[in-house]
Write a protein that holds these residues in place. Structure first.
Motif, short mmCIF file in Angstrom:
data_model
loop_
_atom_site.label_atom_id
_atom_site.label_comp_id
_atom_site.label_asym_id
_atom_site.label_seq_id
_atom_site.Cartn_x
_atom_site.Cartn_y
_atom_site.Cartn_z
N SER A 1 0.62 -8.12 8.97
CA SER A 1 0.05 -7.05 8.15
C SER A 1 0.69 -7.01 6.77
CB SER A 1 0.24 -5.70 8.84
OG SER A 1 -0.38 -5.68 10.10
N LYS A 2 1.97 -7.38 6.69
CA LYS A 2 2.66 -7.40 5.40
C LYS A 2 2.07 -8.48 4.49
CE LYS A 2 5.34 -5.04 4.39
NZ LYS A 2 5.34 -3.79 3.58
N TYR A 3 1.75 -9.63 5.05
CA TYR A 3 1.08 -10.66 4.26
C TYR A 3 -0.31 -10.19 3.81
CZ TYR A 3 4.40 -14.51 4.81
OH TYR A 3 5.51 -15.32 4.71
N TYR A 4 -1.00 -9.46 4.69
CA TYR A 4 -2.30 -8.91 4.33
C TYR A 4 -2.14 -7.94 3.16
CZ TYR A 4 -6.61 -6.19 4.58
OH TYR A 4 -7.79 -5.55 4.26
N GLU A 5 -1.11 -7.11 3.23
CA GLU A 5 -0.85 -6.15 2.14
C GLU A 5 -0.60 -6.88 0.82
OE1 GLU A 5 2.83 -3.26 0.83
OE2 GLU A 5 2.32 -3.36 2.97
N LEU A 6 0.23 -7.90 0.86
CA LEU A 6 0.55 -8.64 -0.36
C LEU A 6 -0.68 -9.34 -0.95
CD1 LEU A 6 3.97 -10.18 0.72
CD2 LEU A 6 3.63 -8.62 -1.21
N SER B 1 7.54 -17.82 2.83
CA SER B 1 8.20 -17.52 4.10
C SER B 1 9.05 -16.27 3.90
CB SER B 1 9.07 -18.70 4.53
OG SER B 1 9.69 -18.44 5.77
N VAL B 2 9.01 -15.37 4.89
CA VAL B 2 9.78 -14.13 4.78
C VAL B 2 10.45 -13.81 6.10
CG1 VAL B 2 8.16 -13.16 3.08
CG2 VAL B 2 7.89 -12.58 5.49
N VAL B 3 11.57 -13.10 6.03
CA VAL B 3 12.15 -12.45 7.19
C VAL B 3 11.96 -10.95 6.96
CG1 VAL B 3 14.50 -12.55 6.22
CG2 VAL B 3 14.16 -12.08 8.65
N TYR B 4 11.35 -10.30 7.93
CA TYR B 4 10.86 -8.93 7.76
C TYR B 4 11.50 -8.01 8.79
CZ TYR B 4 7.29 -5.19 7.88
OH TYR B 4 6.62 -3.99 7.87
N ASP B 5 12.05 -6.89 8.32
CA ASP B 5 12.61 -5.87 9.19
C ASP B 5 11.44 -5.05 9.73
OD1 ASP B 5 13.82 -3.63 10.34
OD2 ASP B 5 15.48 -3.66 8.92
N VAL B 6 11.07 -5.33 10.98
CA VAL B 6 9.85 -4.76 11.55
C VAL B 6 9.93 -3.24 11.68
CG1 VAL B 6 8.40 -4.69 13.62
CG2 VAL B 6 9.28 -6.88 12.78
N MET B 7 11.04 -2.73 12.18
CA MET B 7 11.15 -1.31 12.47
C MET B 7 11.25 -0.47 11.20
SD MET B 7 10.89 -1.76 15.65
CE MET B 7 11.03 -0.09 16.26
N ASP B 8 11.87 -1.02 10.15
CA ASP B 8 12.06 -0.26 8.91
C ASP B 8 11.12 -0.70 7.80
OD1 ASP B 8 14.11 1.77 9.32
OD2 ASP B 8 15.45 0.10 9.74
N ASP B 9 10.16 -1.61 8.11
CA ASP B 9 9.12 -2.00 7.15
C ASP B 9 9.73 -2.48 5.83
OD1 ASP B 9 6.67 -2.36 5.88
OD2 ASP B 9 6.38 -0.23 5.44
N TYR B 10 10.56 -3.54 5.91
CA TYR B 10 11.25 -3.99 4.70
C TYR B 10 11.40 -5.50 4.73
CZ TYR B 10 13.93 -2.48 0.61
OH TYR B 10 14.33 -2.19 -0.68
N ILE B 11 11.02 -6.15 3.64
CA ILE B 11 11.23 -7.60 3.51
C ILE B 11 12.68 -7.82 3.09
CG2 ILE B 11 10.58 -9.70 2.27
CD1 ILE B 11 7.78 -8.56 1.98
N VAL B 12 13.42 -8.58 3.89
CA VAL B 12 14.85 -8.77 3.67
C VAL B 12 15.12 -9.99 2.80
CG1 VAL B 12 17.09 -9.04 4.80
CG2 VAL B 12 15.28 -7.73 5.93
N ASP C 1 8.13 -15.38 9.47
CA ASP C 1 6.80 -16.00 9.47
C ASP C 1 6.51 -16.59 8.10
OD1 ASP C 1 4.47 -16.81 10.64
OD2 ASP C 1 3.38 -14.95 10.28
N GLY C 2 5.64 -17.59 8.08
CA GLY C 2 5.22 -18.22 6.84
C GLY C 2 3.72 -18.07 6.65
N SER C 3 3.27 -18.26 5.42
CA SER C 3 1.85 -18.13 5.13
C SER C 3 1.48 -19.00 3.93
CB SER C 3 1.50 -16.67 4.84
OG SER C 3 0.11 -16.53 4.55
N SER D 1 9.11 -27.53 5.32
CA SER D 1 9.42 -27.17 6.70
C SER D 1 9.59 -25.67 6.86
CB SER D 1 10.70 -27.89 7.15
OG SER D 1 11.16 -27.37 8.37
N GLU D 2 8.80 -25.05 7.75
CA GLU D 2 8.97 -23.63 8.04
C GLU D 2 10.30 -23.37 8.73
OE1 GLU D 2 5.38 -22.61 10.25
OE2 GLU D 2 4.71 -21.47 8.50
N ARG D 3 10.76 -24.35 9.51
CA ARG D 3 12.02 -24.18 10.23
C ARG D 3 13.20 -24.16 9.25
NH1 ARG D 3 10.55 -28.65 14.85
NH2 ARG D 3 9.02 -27.38 15.99
#
Length: 426
Positions: free
Chosen positions: A299-304, A157-168, A122-124, A178-180
């Motif tokens: 939620s990770k973007y909210y945290e940051l 833009s980040v790729v985030y490991d959802v289950m382990d709560d980690y930005i990869v 996702d991007g923000s 471009s977000e793509r």
């Protein structure tokens, strides 16, 4: 290895790295930090990890008291501001990447969803200070109400490991980038790390394109993409449908299958998802559940932005923006490791008959790691402080409220919120 043990390992490796002149050598601008001066490169790196969102006068006064004059000399804020411009942001990006490598090499057991690891891309929008270098790098933008008032924003833009709560992996670009293209870079990073097998990548609306879907299929990435309404794929879908994306001989592409799924929300509206997962055991309801697993990246973007106050940059230049961007990504991953260990302990102690489930308080951990981390780097605090913080976090917990929903804010009128000349007093 438990997550808080990985956190300790990461901090120790970072300490070794920044304490080595040979490692720092590659990250200084030419003809800078070559003479022995009062303010060294190590001093500045320590300061950047330590600094809060208060004014520089507050930070410089506090760092001398907390870390002692031996670890940080008495200097003017102008000296610090000027000297930090000669440290390449690549240093902090490398430290962030170090945290990612160590995590995936040492994690004992990764969490899964029906046997799959889940990533979300996702991007923000990121508000950056108004200055010449930012206008040149990120571009100039103008408000709807005042064409003479320009501002600058970036696209993170980040790729985030959802289950382990980690930005990869993460990147920062011009706002109109471009977000793509950023997403393709993230997927290539997953391939380089070797962690993309048996995983599903979730994309929000706006990422889908035929070329993006083909890349996922050709490179063995399972994906789930939300589709825009009223496009050809969605008009023909009612419930679930498998169709074909036609190839093009000129582009040397072949036909590939695509599974389109209609998901009905609680308010009766329909959303459409596209996937290259054809396992019939994964039902429409399961795909609905899977898509909503991407919410933690929001939620990770909210945290940051709200907990780390990422957009309250201490420096105004593009160099400072990139430095602080990667520093905050590193700190949020360290926070996630401590919280992960604390949550596991809380779950172990929790009884099945307990009415409510609990988790460690993330805000508490953020505040403590921000203070403890620089002290460990300066050898004023032992690495065992991470064990103490984990144990304390088990006691400082908050109740989990399942099914909680929040109404989206009206984003039609966006006003600037962050000003370099208005800093918090503490």
């Amino acid at each position: 290895m438990e997550k808080h043990e990985i956190c300790k390992l990461i901090i120790q490796k970072i300490k070794q790295y920044i304490s080595s002149p040979d490692c720092l050598e590659a990250h200084r601008e030419k003809n800078h930090f070559i003479r022995k001066r009062k303010l060294s490169m190590l001093h500045l790196v320590t300061y950047l990890f330590y600094t809060t969102k208060a004014s520089m006068y507050q930070n410089l006064a506090a760092i001398s008291e907390d870390l002692s004059p031996d670890n940080f000399p008495s200097v003017s804020k102008q000296a610090v501001s000027k000297a930090r411009q000669h440290i390449k942001p690549q240093l902090f990006k490398e430290l962030f990447n170090l945290s990612v490598d160590l995590f995936y090499k040492n994690i004992r057991k990764r969490k899964t969803w029906h046997g799959y690891h889940i990533f979300a891309i996702d991007g923000s929008r990121l508000e950056v200070p108004n200055c010449k270098s930012n206008f040149e790098f990120f571009g100039e933008m103008f408000t709807v109400h005042d064409k003479n008032r320009k501002f600058s924003s970036g696209l993170s833009s980040v790729v985030y490991d959802v289950m382990d709560d980690y930005i990869v992996h993460a990147s920062l670009h011009k706002y109109l980038a471009s977000e793509r293209a950023a997403a393709l870079d993230h997927m290539k990073n997953l391939e380089a790390l070797g962690i993309y097998k048996d995983s599903i990548i979730i994309f929000d609306r706006g990422y889908y394109s035929e070329s993006m879907f083909r890349y996922c299929t050709d490179n063995n990435h399972y994906c789930l993409m939300r589709l825009k309404e009223k496009i050809k794929l969605t008009r023909a879908c009612h419930g679930e449908k498998v169709t074909t994306l036609a190839g093009d001989p000129k582009l040397k592409t072949c036909d590939i299958p695509i599974r389109v799924i209609e998901v009905i929300l609680d308010d009766g509206t329909a959303e459409y998802l596209a996937t290259n997962i054809f396992d019939e055991s994964i039902t429409v309801d399961m795909f609905r559940e899977l898509y909503f697993l991407r919410w933690p990246v929001e939620s990770k973007y909210y945290e940051l932005k709200e907990k780390f106050l990422l957009e309250e940059f201490n420096g105004k230049t593009t160099t400072a923006v990139f430095q602080e961007f990667y520093i905050n990504l590193l700190l949020t991953n360290l926070t996630a490791l401590i919280k992960g260990s604390a949550d596991n302990i809380i779950d172990t102690k929790m009884k099945n008959a307990t009415k409510h489930r609990y988790q460690a308080n993330r805000s508490f951990i953020i505040g403590r790691i921000k203070r403890i981390f620089p002290r460990i780097l300066c050898s004023l605090t032992d690495i065992s402080a991470i064990d103490d913080l984990t144990a304390t976090s088990v006691k400082v917990k908050s109740m989990i409220q399942p099914g909680r929903k929040c109404k989206r804010r009206n984003l039609k009128q966006i006003r600037r919120k962050h000003f370099p000349n208005l800093k918090t007093a503490f």
